[in-house]
Design an enzyme around this catalytic site. Sequence first.
Site, short mmCIF file in Angstrom:
data_model
loop_
_atom_site.label_atom_id
_atom_site.label_comp_id
_atom_site.label_asym_id
_atom_site.label_seq_id
_atom_site.Cartn_x
_atom_site.Cartn_y
_atom_site.Cartn_z
N TYR A 5 1.05 -1.42 0.22
CA TYR A 5 0.25 0.17 -0.34
C TYR A 5 1.32 0.97 -0.47
O TYR A 5 1.34 1.94 1.19
CB TYR A 5 -1.17 0.24 0.52
CG TYR A 5 -1.94 -1.21 1.19
CD1 TYR A 5 -2.30 -2.13 0.28
CD2 TYR A 5 -2.83 -1.49 2.51
CE1 TYR A 5 -2.65 -3.31 0.63
CE2 TYR A 5 -3.59 -2.81 2.74
CZ TYR A 5 -3.79 -2.76 1.38
OH TYR A 5 -5.02 -4.04 1.56
N PRO A 18 -15.48 -4.23 2.93
CA PRO A 18 -16.55 -4.94 3.15
C PRO A 18 -18.05 -4.47 2.99
O PRO A 18 -19.03 -4.54 3.56
CB PRO A 18 -16.32 -4.74 4.42
CG PRO A 18 -15.29 -3.76 4.44
CD PRO A 18 -14.35 -3.67 3.58
#
Length: 290
Positions: free
Chosen positions: A70, A216
Amino acid sequence: MNAPHPSRPAEASGTFALGGDLPVNRLGYGAMQLTGPGIWGEPKDPAEAVRVLRRAVELGVTFIDTADSYGPFVSERLIREALHPYADDLVIATKGGYTRCGPGDWRPVGRPEYLRQQAELSLRHLGLERIDLYQLHRIDAQVPLADQLGELVLLQQEGKIRHIGVSEVTVQQLKEARKIADIVSVQNLYNLANRRAEDVLEYAERENIAFIPWFPIATGELARPGGPLDAAAKEHGASPSQLALAWLLRRSPVMLPIPGTSRVAHVEENTAAAAVTLTDEEFAALAKAV
């Protein structure tokens, strides 16, 4: 169990013990979106990224998930800047095995020497002597799985990794991985609108392995005006995203959602989802709506 403190809503999500000995509040925070566009480079507002991390912890988040890829390493360095020295109950999970060549470019690399190098760099960037949960970000089809996980086991034996997890695996791959290492978590794409990993979740639940759904909050057509998620959200005085997270928390006791954002307001909104309780009827209706 003690009642959650009102200023720490994440505590309402309950706890799960990773590997049986590392308790975390089930609603965590995913640190992927703290970087620049394409999960590449520095964020547009580094100060806000630091505020997001600190606010998440203030709200009761004790589980933060990141990865060396990341940025690369931007997310890990921001976590250290914002939160080091870490609270005793804060668990930082990271991942290795995905290399970056540019924005949006992801390539699995599972050579043992590469995984060791990346784990050592993550220790340095996070300011840790031991990583509580280190996950193989992707299985590299060009390298035997025994070599990939075997290197992580060696790092575990050296005291540099506490627990080992895997990401984006099938049930069969998870079973194979467990023959090589003690796997305490699996991180797969899963949300209310995309439940293709249902079999992996069911296996993880049977074996008491943490299931960490990435992405999610995808709600899709469910959140359209007048749709099932929109209607249920209005009944609860909540947002569709909060209902989607509440559904995940209700779905399984091994579920550890890690919604990510680069804005403090969204962290506050997401964390408040832990206090939303769905009835049996609401849970079933949302599940059937997809």
